[in-house]
Scaffold this active site. Structure first.
Site, PDB file in Angstrom:
ATOM      1  N   GLU A  74      15.136  30.571  -3.639  1.00  0.00           N
ATOM      2  CA  GLU A  74      15.644  29.199  -3.454  1.00  0.00           C
ATOM      3  C   GLU A  74      14.508  28.172  -3.456  1.00  0.00           C
ATOM      4  O   GLU A  74      14.365  27.360  -2.530  1.00  0.00           O
ATOM      5  CB  GLU A  74      16.459  29.113  -2.153  1.00  0.00           C
ATOM      6  CG  GLU A  74      17.705  29.985  -2.203  1.00  0.00           C
ATOM      7  CD  GLU A  74      18.629  29.858  -0.998  1.00  0.00           C
ATOM      8  OE1 GLU A  74      19.825  30.152  -1.138  1.00  0.00           O
ATOM      9  OE2 GLU A  74      18.167  29.465   0.086  1.00  0.00           O
ATOM     10  N   GLU A  91      23.292  35.502  -4.636  1.00  0.00           N
ATOM     11  CA  GLU A  91      23.792  35.317  -3.274  1.00  0.00           C
ATOM     12  C   GLU A  91      25.130  34.611  -3.360  1.00  0.00           C
ATOM     13  O   GLU A  91      25.275  33.627  -4.082  1.00  0.00           O
ATOM     14  CB  GLU A  91      22.842  34.460  -2.413  1.00  0.00           C
ATOM     15  CG  GLU A  91      21.572  35.147  -1.989  1.00  0.00           C
ATOM     16  CD  GLU A  91      20.733  34.307  -1.037  1.00  0.00           C
ATOM     17  OE1 GLU A  91      21.327  33.532  -0.241  1.00  0.00           O
ATOM     18  OE2 GLU A  91      19.502  34.422  -1.083  1.00  0.00           O
TER      19      GLU A  91
END
Length: 478
Positions: free
Chosen positions: A176, A377
């Site tokens: 991320e 995810e």
């Protein structure tokens, strides 16, 4: 006949700092996550500059994957995982990040984890840095705000590529990475701890340092991609973005422009640098209006061009709404605190559930980048209850995942090149945002609670057998 390709990578995902525990065993150093206390939905984690006695630090034991990895990977194999996404703890390999030689005990631990995966025909998908850089680099350099971190990271990445060559095909450079565009990402992602910060949710924020740190991560990622391809030409190296899909709240052109600008800064900026190898045009104005000057060295832009990723991965939990109006009700749980979308339901943590947004996102990304995509995810953090008969009836989780997989199938039918799917927290673990165990994501329940108690025993939830069937039928039976 399934729309998913025959070699579709079904699996699950975890991160070292949220599951391993054993925070100071076998030579491991202190990471940024090791100085974060427990928190909750309503109470922020604290960042302590030293380890305080009698304070609960969730990462110190987490779910003790370090000592349970064989059992856990065995359970993943029972579900039929084709891939297991996990991260390597930088401080297991270089305890302060500054050592000349790696810690052999750390390398050996991951030898065992990787070999265990391979023994079950499970591909390891490894994140090199997932929210846990050495805290010593925060203390010495204020984390990624300093250029020194580039060489230290590249040394670490090369160590991994060399050690696990031929065993690990899939790598991600940073988890991320675009969280560095937000104040929360200052410490979480970049290891920047400014004077006066004690509260994880309300960090003292210096945007200049964050965007400088992000530039250093871009250069480090590109150098790692180049090095990885040289060391092991067969490996594939990807980026990983927290996907903050944002819609305009209304068709008012002000809202539409607001949503476009948020998507550009939060999502497309980092994707463009890592996939296209260049800063996008729209950042010039953003930097100018926010008085940010990113210092670059000669050759940096060439490095970015030469170190483009092979595939694009992202996390997707929710969507947001943007509005230029200041009067709209905010959605409490959304990472960006976006405006409330009246058409969506929300999770126990206030995250708005939007399966169709995943199809929309996959199409947007594939249209923009035209490289293989992977959802690494996705999942529902919820309160799980053990029934009197010992079962955990998590139908709400099955419902959430089923709806998202259906929309992935639609995106594949649309023509999107989708490689795989690894739902988040395939086994319960510590929440990155709140530091709590109560927010559970797994197919496997772990007896561990927010006061630190629990015997760490594992038990299957209802979703375990459901997901096993999904994998067995390549997404046909949902």
């Amino acid at each position: 006949m399934s729309v998913f390709c025959d070699n579709f990578l079904w699996g699950g995902a975890v991160a070292a700092n949220q599951c391993e525990g054993a925070w100071n065993e076998a030579g491991k150093g202190v990471s940024t996550s090791d100085v974060c206390t427990g928190g909750s939905h309503t109470r922020s984690k604290r960042i302590t500059r030293t380890i305080e006695p009698d304070t609960f630090y969730p990462s110190h034991e987490a779910i003790d994957f370090y000592h349970h990895y064989k059992e856990d990977i065995g359970l993943f194999a029972e579900m039929g995982f084709k891939v297991f996404r996990f991260s390597i703890a930088w401080t297991r390999i270089f305890p302060t990040g500054m050592e000349a030689e790696p810690n052999e005990a750390g390398l050996e631990f991951y030898d065992r984890v990787i070999d265990e995966c391979l023994s079950h025909n499970m591909e390891p998908l490894i994140t090199i840095s997932h929210y846990e850089m050495p805290f010593a680099l925060t203390e010495k350099y204020n984390g990624w705000s300093s250029r020194e971190c580039i060489d230290l990271y590249v040394k670490y990445a090369k160590t991994l590529f060399t050690r696990y060559k031929g065993k690990v095909k899939y790598w991600l450079t940073f988890n991320e990475i675009n969280s560095g565009t937000m104040p929360l990402g200052g410490f979480l992602s970049l290891g920047i701890l400014n004077e006066g910060t004690t509260d994880f949710n309300n960090q003292v924020d210096i945007p200049q340092l964050r965007f400088q740190g992000l530039h250093h991560q871009f250069v480090a990622s590109a150098l790692a991609v180049k090095a990885g391809h040289e060391i092991d030409p067969d490996c594939k190296i990807g980026c990983m973005i927290v996907q903050l899909t944002t819609y305009p709240l209304t068709c008012n052109p002000d809202d539409i422009l607001e949503a476009q600008q948020q998507n550009q800064i939060l999502n497309q900026f980092c994707g463009d640098v890592q996939v296209r190898g260049e800063y996008p045009y729209f950042m010039k104005r953003y930097f100018k209006e926010h008085q940010i000057e990113v210092a670059m060295e000669p050759g940096d832009l060439d490095i970015l061009k030469e170190g483009c990723v092979d595939y694009y991965t992202f996390s997707y939990y929710m969507s947001n709404c943007a509005t230029a109006s200041k009067n709209e009700a905010k959605s409490s749980g959304n990472i960006m605190g976006g405006a409330k979308n009246p058409y969506l339901e929300a999770s126990d943590w206030g995250w708005q559930i939007d399966p169709k947004g995943l199809r929309y996102t996959l199409n947007e990304l594939y249209g923009r980048y035209r490289i293989p995509l992977m959802v690494v995810e996705n999942g529902l953090g919820a309160y799980d209850k053990i029934e009197e008969d010992g079962t955990i009836q998590d139908d709400y989780r099955i419902d959430y995942l089923r709806k998202h997989i259906r929309q992935m199938a639609e995106a594949v039918a649309d023509g999107v090149d989708l490689m795989g799917y690894t739902p988040w927290g395939c086994i319960d673990l510590v929440s990155a945002s709140t530091g709590e165990m109560a927010k559970r994501y797994g197919f496997i329940y772990v007896e561990k609670y927010d006061d630190g108690s629990g015997d760490l025993s594992r038990r299957k939830k209802k979703s375990f057998d459901w997901y096993k069937k999904v994998i067995e039928t390549n997404g046909e039976v949902l």
